[in-house]
Write an enzyme that holds these catalytic residues in place. Structure first.
Site, short mmCIF file in Angstrom:
data_model
loop_
_atom_site.label_atom_id
_atom_site.label_comp_id
_atom_site.label_asym_id
_atom_site.label_seq_id
_atom_site.Cartn_x
_atom_site.Cartn_y
_atom_site.Cartn_z
N GLY A 58 6.70 4.51 -2.31
CA GLY A 58 7.67 5.61 -2.23
C GLY A 58 7.21 6.75 -1.33
O GLY A 58 8.03 7.50 -0.81
N GLU A 117 7.96 5.52 2.13
CA GLU A 117 9.42 5.59 2.26
C GLU A 117 9.88 7.03 2.51
O GLU A 117 10.81 7.27 3.28
CB GLU A 117 10.08 5.04 0.98
CG GLU A 117 9.93 3.53 0.85
CD GLU A 117 10.34 3.02 -0.52
OE1 GLU A 117 9.78 3.50 -1.53
OE2 GLU A 117 11.23 2.16 -0.59
N ALA A 146 5.59 6.00 -5.67
CA ALA A 146 6.28 6.49 -6.87
C ALA A 146 5.24 6.52 -7.98
O ALA A 146 4.23 5.81 -7.92
CB ALA A 146 7.42 5.55 -7.22
N1 DAK Z 1 1.20 6.66 -9.47
C1 DAK Z 1 0.50 7.31 -10.43
N2 DAK Z 1 -0.82 7.64 -10.32
C2 DAK Z 1 -1.45 7.29 -9.19
C3 DAK Z 1 -0.77 6.58 -8.14
C4 DAK Z 1 0.61 6.27 -8.31
N3 DAK Z 1 1.33 5.67 -7.37
N4 DAK Z 1 -1.67 6.36 -7.15
C5 DAK Z 1 -2.85 6.89 -7.58
N5 DAK Z 1 -2.71 7.44 -8.79
C6 DAK Z 1 -3.73 8.12 -9.59
C7 DAK Z 1 -4.78 7.12 -10.13
O1 DAK Z 1 -4.28 6.51 -11.29
C8 DAK Z 1 -5.95 8.05 -10.40
O2 DAK Z 1 -5.71 8.75 -11.60
P1 DAK Z 1 -6.92 9.02 -12.65
O3 DAK Z 1 -7.47 7.67 -12.99
O4 DAK Z 1 -7.91 9.86 -11.88
O5 DAK Z 1 -6.27 9.76 -13.79
C9 DAK Z 1 -5.86 9.05 -9.25
O6 DAK Z 1 -4.52 8.98 -8.78
C10 DAK Z 1 -6.78 8.73 -8.10
O7 DAK Z 1 -6.54 7.39 -7.72
P2 DAK Z 1 -7.71 6.28 -7.57
O8 DAK Z 1 -8.85 6.62 -8.46
O9 DAK Z 1 -7.08 4.96 -7.68
O10 DAK Z 1 -8.17 6.58 -6.07
P3 DAK Z 1 -8.85 5.56 -5.07
O11 DAK Z 1 -9.28 6.38 -3.90
O12 DAK Z 1 -9.85 4.69 -5.73
O13 DAK Z 1 -7.66 4.59 -4.59
C11 DAK Z 1 -5.39 4.12 -3.82
C12 DAK Z 1 -6.59 5.12 -3.85
C13 DAK Z 1 -4.21 4.80 -3.16
C14 DAK Z 1 -5.78 2.88 -3.02
C15 DAK Z 1 -5.06 3.72 -5.29
O14 DAK Z 1 -4.91 4.90 -6.06
C16 DAK Z 1 -3.78 2.92 -5.38
O15 DAK Z 1 -3.76 1.74 -5.10
N6 DAK Z 1 -2.73 3.60 -5.85
C17 DAK Z 1 -1.48 2.95 -6.15
C18 DAK Z 1 -0.73 2.67 -4.88
C19 DAK Z 1 0.61 2.06 -5.23
O16 DAK Z 1 0.65 0.90 -5.64
N7 DAK Z 1 1.61 2.90 -5.18
C20 DAK Z 1 2.92 2.55 -5.72
C21 DAK Z 1 3.68 1.73 -4.71
S1 DAK Z 1 5.12 1.15 -5.42
C22 DAK Z 1 11.65 2.52 -8.28
C23 DAK Z 1 11.64 3.34 -7.23
C24 DAK Z 1 10.63 3.29 -6.31
C25 DAK Z 1 9.63 2.41 -6.47
C26 DAK Z 1 9.63 1.54 -7.53
C27 DAK Z 1 10.65 1.58 -8.45
N8 DAK Z 1 12.68 2.60 -9.26
C28 DAK Z 1 13.77 3.48 -9.01
C29 DAK Z 1 12.57 2.00 -10.52
C30 DAK Z 1 8.54 2.47 -5.57
C31 DAK Z 1 7.40 2.07 -5.96
C32 DAK Z 1 6.20 2.38 -5.28
O17 DAK Z 1 5.99 3.41 -4.70
#
Ligand code: DAK
Length: 256
Positions: free
Chosen positions: A111, A114, A66
């Site tokens: 997400g 999912e 997400a």
């Molecule tokens: N959201 C927004 N931006 C994201 C993102 C995300 N999930 N994942 C990556 N990006 C963006 C980064 O911020 C970066 O943007 P800039 O800095 O270039 O502007 C760009 O994508 C490239 O990412 P990285 O520079 O970080 O790339 P790397 O290759 O170094 O790393 C990575 C890749 C996938 C390991 C890293 O980006 C990462 O850890 N990303 C986050 C993964 C994550 O934690 N995803 C979210 C999981 S929690 C809800 C409903 C659903 C959910 C929660 C609440 N409600 C209804 C309230 C579910 C939540 C989730 O999905």
């Protein structure tokens, strides 16, 4: 402005591409609204479409979760409402009568994982990485991950992945039963199109019924199978399938 989901048709196959590569195809409200339009409101013309492939744009991600940039603005009431909407969209994908194949290249996290789990079939390139890193952000999964992951890989492994936030690679995901096929890097679409093409040649009526039966595995599935097996005998597709077999020709199913 470019659409957040690109839509293209290849004969009887629809290809949907989440198109936010700079944010690793993170699922923001626009992406969710577009999925809602296609799968809940059924506003996309799907005449003659027999299979759908869902993928992410670019080389790095199917969807990295997400959109985290939207999180800080939510109150708990809004969070619950958004989760409910996400559940409705992902449930609609899971129940959709046209099969949806997730083709995962790169990250499928949170997400994004999912979303892949809501699809009927998951295929991946060997560079794919799956995980539920919500724990690292201080949140539980919001779109069904705590439930679907358990169903696919079992409580023990699901608990491990959910509590550690660890990622697994495509081969491990296949071994665990999370996905059903792995292609070498660059060949994921070839595999997805092959699987989609095979399903597209079957009876769409039976494909839809098969999906509803498998989805009913823990809810009166045996009873439903008896009903749908019986109902098959009223269909033209059954007559066509049997006649094609007996006359050694290829069946042409109409979905009737
Ligand atoms: N959201 C927004 N931006 C994201 C993102 C995300 N999930 N994942 C990556 N990006 C963006 C980064 O911020 C970066 O943007 P800039 O800095 O270039 O502007 C760009 O994508 C490239 O990412 P990285 O520079 O970080 O790339 P790397 O290759 O170094 O790393 C990575 C890749 C996938 C390991 C890293 O980006 C990462 O850890 N990303 C986050 C993964 C994550 O934690 N995803 C979210 C999981 S929690 C809800 C409903 C659903 C959910 C929660 C609440 N409600 C209804 C309230 C579910 C939540 C989730 O999905």
């Amino acid at each position: 402005m470019a659409s957040v989901i690109l839509i293209e048709r290849q004969e009887r196959i629809l290809i949907l591409t989440i198109n936010r590569p700079k944010a690793l195809n993170a699922i923001n409200s626009e992406v969710m609204n577009e999925l809602n339009r296609i799968f809940v409101d059924k506003k996309e013309d799907l005449t003659n479409i027999r299979a759908i492939i869902l993928k992410g744009a670019g080389e790095k991600a199917f969807a990295a979760g997400a959109d985290i940039t939207e999180f800080p603005s939510y109150s708990s009431k809004e969070g619950q409402a958004l989760s409910q909407k996400g559940h409705a969209v992902y449930d609609a994908i899971e129940q959709f009568s046209i099969p949806v194949i997730a083709m995962v290249k790169g990250y499928a996290l949170g997400g994004g994982c999912e979303l892949a789990m809501a699809c009927h079939i998951r295929l991946a390139e060997d560079c794919a990485r799956f995980g539920q890193p919500e724990i690292n952000l201080g949140v539980v999964p919001g779109y069904g991950g705590s439930q679907r992951l358990v169903r696919y890989i079992g409580k023990s492994k699901a608990m491990h992945l959910l509590l550690t936030g660890d990622m697994i690679d495509a081969n491990t995901a296949e071994m665990m039963g999370l996905i059903s096929g792995v292609a070498p890097s660059g060949q994921g679409m070839e595999l997805a199109l092959k699987v989609a093409g095979k399903i597209a040649s079957k009876s769409p009526l039976v494909v839809g019924r098969m999906i509803s039966l498998v989805n009913a595995y823990d809810n009166n599935g045996f009873k439903k199978e008896i009903e749908l097996f019986g109902a098959s005998f009223d269909s033209e597709d059954l007559k066509e399938g049997v006649d094609a077999f007996l006359n050694k020709r290829k069946a042409e199913f109409k979905g009737k």
